[in-house]
Structures are given as structure tokens and as C-alpha cells.
Write a protein that holds these residues in place. Structure first.
Motif, short mmCIF file in Angstrom:
data_model
loop_
_atom_site.label_atom_id
_atom_site.label_comp_id
_atom_site.label_asym_id
_atom_site.label_seq_id
_atom_site.Cartn_x
_atom_site.Cartn_y
_atom_site.Cartn_z
N VAL A 91 -3.77 -12.36 45.29
CA VAL A 91 -2.87 -13.18 46.09
C VAL A 91 -1.61 -12.38 46.41
O VAL A 91 -1.02 -11.75 45.53
CB VAL A 91 -2.51 -14.48 45.37
CG1 VAL A 91 -1.54 -15.31 46.22
CG2 VAL A 91 -3.76 -15.29 45.05
N ILE A 92 -1.22 -12.39 47.71
CA ILE A 92 -0.01 -11.71 48.15
C ILE A 92 0.94 -12.75 48.74
O ILE A 92 0.57 -13.49 49.65
CB ILE A 92 -0.34 -10.62 49.19
CG1 ILE A 92 -1.30 -9.60 48.59
CG2 ILE A 92 0.93 -9.93 49.68
CD1 ILE A 92 -1.74 -8.51 49.56
N SER A 93 2.17 -12.81 48.21
CA SER A 93 3.10 -13.87 48.61
C SER A 93 4.47 -13.28 48.95
O SER A 93 4.88 -12.25 48.41
CB SER A 93 3.25 -14.89 47.48
OG SER A 93 4.26 -15.83 47.79
N GLY A 94 5.14 -13.97 49.85
CA GLY A 94 6.51 -13.59 50.20
C GLY A 94 7.52 -14.12 49.23
O GLY A 94 8.71 -13.79 49.30
N GLN A 95 7.10 -14.96 48.29
CA GLN A 95 8.02 -15.57 47.32
C GLN A 95 7.70 -15.11 45.91
O GLN A 95 6.55 -15.10 45.49
CB GLN A 95 7.89 -17.11 47.39
CG GLN A 95 8.18 -17.71 48.76
CD GLN A 95 9.62 -17.47 49.19
OE1 GLN A 95 10.54 -17.53 48.36
NE2 GLN A 95 9.82 -17.18 50.47
N GLU A 96 8.72 -14.74 45.16
CA GLU A 96 8.53 -14.34 43.77
C GLU A 96 8.77 -15.56 42.90
O GLU A 96 9.89 -15.83 42.46
CB GLU A 96 9.50 -13.21 43.40
CG GLU A 96 9.24 -12.64 42.00
CD GLU A 96 10.05 -11.40 41.72
OE1 GLU A 96 9.91 -10.83 40.63
OE2 GLU A 96 10.84 -10.99 42.61
N ASP A 97 7.70 -16.31 42.66
CA ASP A 97 7.78 -17.55 41.89
C ASP A 97 6.86 -17.42 40.68
O ASP A 97 5.63 -17.38 40.81
CB ASP A 97 7.33 -18.73 42.77
CG ASP A 97 7.53 -20.07 42.08
OD1 ASP A 97 7.49 -20.11 40.83
OD2 ASP A 97 7.73 -21.07 42.79
#
Length: 455
Positions: free
Chosen positions: A83-89
């Protein structure tokens, strides 16, 4: 196995520029086959290609990452998802990893490099996995139930648990389920997971052998025991020595042979037809039937003492119509295998075709689905299976009385009734015989005499 194992990668990214960046980075390795998608649906519709790795953008226009990940794992449990996300959550990352994601990468200037390293590690793991599989094949692990019996439904997961339990001991196993649900496949899975896997797996379909020949088939015969017995022949019990004997359709066994089978199982030795010597054997027994054996006992068609002798570990196979999304997993597998064996371009199924499969009852179960998918691959006009390519039958329940004038002979009227039931039960002679309460040999004779046809 070398680390240059070719692998297939799907990149799912709605940002065209970023998707091109990831593709450009990974394409530096010629062993990587890459396809790029901008929507979740486009990716899901192409899973019949069975990619090894999927990079999944968490925020897609047609689905959130956790929802899409769940669908991917349901449809293709073995696929590795990054999974690649723009948010570091952190909470989101932990949740996705628990759902089965291999890794969670945050989009920044180093993402492409981290993806490169992650994919390299996965490739090495895949290579080791294949090498382990090859070594297991060499030492006798010729049958993996997780691969042979596909499915992610709760029923199939429970089935795998029972197979593992059965494989640990020599307990007799009684397998029941509708025709075409894979009873022999389950028996083989248990055998090849057990410590008897190096010895023979011997299968006998009791219903397919004439009653007068079945005793010789099971127990063997001596030379001259009967007309045509020109040589000594060992029976299936002796043939399965140190291995497994699988008796399919055990409910069709004649009552007199049931008594002989009970004695054989109690004494653990056989006497060939026409012989006197008692021959000990060491074979594990598994049986299968599409009937309710307890009901057969109650109605006097099956010995109660033999029933309890055979019961052992009972395994009930669910019909395909009760296995939910498993039908799509199996359909994809059958389609891919058929195309591979026939050197055809691998087809994918349209969403309409998938829905048609999901809404069909499959009276012939897994066996029918396999036949349907193979024919669909042949009939398809393109590399995508359409609903019209799926030759599904919708059997109608037989009417109480066939359409007859009343002037026909009894034989003609009987043939008309049998033909109607054969048509509505997909030509299953055993089911029709039970439904009409007539002997299956009567129907076989009518088929041979061309009074009825198996369409």
C-alpha cells in the motif's frame, strides 16, 4: 532457484505522473512484467492474470485502500500487496498490515527507491518459496490441499483444518456431499499429507462396477475361480497395502458384499474369490457417498454395523452454491489452467460474466464449473469472457406427469418419465434412480437400448 525469478507487478495509481514514475523505476529490471491501472475496478477485473505483487494507492477514485485490499485478498489470497499512501498515519498502516498488506509506504521523494528494495525482497522470498515447493515435490509432498482445493470461504477453511487433522492419524474417513463437490480430491489431499503418501492411493467407484464383478475387484480372485479367470488377480485391498483405499459411492454396495466388507475390515485380511488363504493387508480406508448413509441404514439399504465401522471422521463437503466468492476463484483457476494447457491467450472475465456465475446454482458443482469455463475459453470471441460465452444450464423441476396421449405402451411411458428426469438432473443416473425408486441398472439398460439418452 536464482534471484532472477520473473514476476508480474500491477501498479494501481490514479495519479498518472506518479504511476509512470513507479513504473519507470521498476522497469529497470527486465524480469519485472508491469501493468498500470488508474482505478481499483480495472485492477480487480484483471486478477485472472494472477499478478505476484500489487502496489495499491490508498486513495483511489472508486475505493479506499482498506476496502480494495479486502477485495484483493478475497479474490486472490496469495497476492502480495504494497500500500502506498500520501498520508503518514500509523493507525491506518497498522490496520492495513493486519488485513494482510505486505508493506505500507508513504509517498515522498524516496518512495520509488524503497519500493525497488521491497520488491527485490519479495522476489527473493518467492524464489525461496518455489524452491521449497520443488524440494517438497521430490520428497513425496505431491499434493498440497491448499492449492488443489481452492477457496477462502469459511466452509473451505474448515475443510482444510479437517484434512490436516485426518492426515495425522490412520482414522477411517467418510466423505459426503453432492455429486461434483470434489470428494475424491479431498481423499487424495488427506493421503498425500499423511505418512502413507509414498505408497499407493487406490480409488474404486463402487457404482461403476457391475455387482457380479465387484467382489473380485475388491478382494481379487484365484486362477479358475470363475469363467474368464485365466490368471490370479490381486484385489484393490492388496494393491493398496501400506497406502490408502478410497471407495467412492459406498452406499451403492450390495448388502451381501457389505457383510463381506465388514468382515474384511474387522479381520484386516482378505480371501480371494476361489481361494482359501487369508491375506493380511495394511491399508487405510476412506469412503464417500452423495447419499445420507444414516437414512440408508434406517431404510434398510445399508448395514448399521458397517455404517459405524466406516463413520470414523465424517467430512461433509458444501455445494458450490453455498461457497460465495469461491466460485470466482475456481473459475479463474480453471480458465487459466485450460488456456495454459492449450497454448491460448489467457482470458479474463468481464464483470457481467462474474455476476452470472455468482447467481447460478451450479447443480453439477465444481465439476460443472470446470466444464463451463473450459467451453467459455473456446467460445469467447476476444480475450475477455462475456456472459453469453458461459453455457449455463437452468434445469427445470420435472412435472408430475409427462405429456403423453395415454395410448402409448407402458414401456414407452416409462421411458418418457425416465428421460424427463434425466434431463432435469443433468444425466445423473444415480440421482434419477433414487428419485424414481428404480434400479440404476434399469436406467443403464434403457440407455444401451437407446430408449433414453444422456443429453
Amino acid at each position: 532457484m536464482s534471484a532472477s525469478l520473473p514476476i508480474s507487478i500491477f501498479i494501481v495509481e490514479d495519479n498518472a505522473w506518479y504511476g509512470e514514475l513507479l513504473e519507470y523505476k521498476l522497469a529497470q529490471n527486465p524480469d519485472y512484467s508491469i501493468r498500470r491501472f488508474t482505478t481499483a475496478q480495472a485492477c480487480l477485473s484483471s486478477l485472472s492474470e494472477r499478478p505476484d505483487i500489487i502496489t495499491l494507492d490508498y486513495s483511489l477514485p472508486d475505493g479506499k485502500g482498506d476496502q480494495v485490499l479486502q477485495q484483493l485478498k478475497e479474490r486472490l489470497p496469495e497476492v502480495t500487496v504494497i500500500v502506498i499512501s500520501g498520508q503518514e498515519d500509523v493507525r491506518t498502516a497498522i490496520g492495513l498490515l493486519r488485513q494482510g498488506a505486505y508493506d505500507y509506504l508513504v509517498k515522498d521523494e524516496e518512495t520509488a527507491d524503497r519500493l525497488w528494495n521491497t520488491v527485490g525482497n519479495i522476489r527473493k522470498q518467492l524464489a525461496l518459496r518455489q524452491e521449497n515447493a520443488r524440494l517438497k515435490e521430490q520428497i513425496g509432498h505431491r499434493f498440497d490441499p491448499q492449492r488443489a482445493i481452492l477457496g477462502s470461504s469459511p466452509q473451505i477453511q474448515q475443510l482444510h483444518t479437517l484434512i490436516e487433522k485426518a492426515a495425522r492419524t490412520n482414522i477411517t474417513v467418510s466423505i459426503s456431499g453432492e455429486t461434483g463437490t470434489g470428494k475424491e480430491l479431498v481423499a487424495k489431499a488427506i493421503h498425500y499429507r499423511s505418512d502413507r503418501r509414498e505408497a499407493a492411493f487406490v480409488a474404486v467407484n463402487v457404482a461403476a462396477i457391475p455387482r457380479e464383478l465387484l467382489e473380485s475387484e475388491l478382494f481379487g480372485h484365484e486362477k479358475g475361480a470363475f469363467t474368464g479367470a485365466v490368471n490370479r488377480r490381486i484385489g484393490r485391498f492388496e494393491e493398496a497395502h501400506h497406502g490408502t483405499l478410497f471407495l467412492d459411492e459406498i452406499s451403492e454396495l450390495d448388502l451381501s458384499l457389505q457383510a463381506k466388507l465388514l468382515r474384511v475390515l474387522q479381520e484386516r485380511e482378505v480371501v480371494r474369490v476361489g481361494g482359501n488363504n487369508r491375506i493380511p493387508f495394511d491399508a487405510r480406508l476412506m469412503v464417500a457417498t452423495h447419499r445420507d448413509l444414516a437414512k440408508e441404514v434406517k431404510e434398510g439399504r445399508f448395514r448399521e454395523d458397517l455404517y459405524y465401522r466406516l463413520l470414523g471422521l465424517p467430512i461433509l463437503l458444501p455445494p458450490l452454491r453455498e461457497r460465495g466468492q469461491d466460485v470466482l476463484l475456481l473459475a479463474d483457476s480453471f480458465l487459466q489452467e485450460f488456456c495454459r494447457q492449450n497454448n491460448m491467450v489467457t482470458c479474463a472475465m468481464s464483470e457481467g460474466a462474474r455476476q452470472k456465475l455468482l447467481h447460478y446454482a451450479f447443480p453439477g458443482n465444481v465439476r460443472e464449473l470446470k466444464a463451463v469455463m473450459e467451453l467459455a475459453a473456446v467460445m469467447a470471441e476476444s480475450d475477455q469472457i462475456q456472459p453469453a460465452d458461459l453455457p449455463l444450464r437452468h434445469p427445470q423441476a420435472p412435472t408430475a406427469e409427462p405429456v403423453l396421449t395415454g395410448n402409448e405402451s407402458l414401456r414407452t411411458q416409462t421411458a418418457a418419465i425416465v428421460q424427463r428426469y434425466l434431463d432435469s438432473h443433468n444425466g445423473n443416473i444415480l440421482q434419477v434412480a433414487a428419485k424414481l425408486q428404480i434400479g440404476k441398472s434399469t436406467i443403464y439398460r434403457m440407455v444401451q437400448n437407446n430408449e433414453v439418452r444422456l443429453r
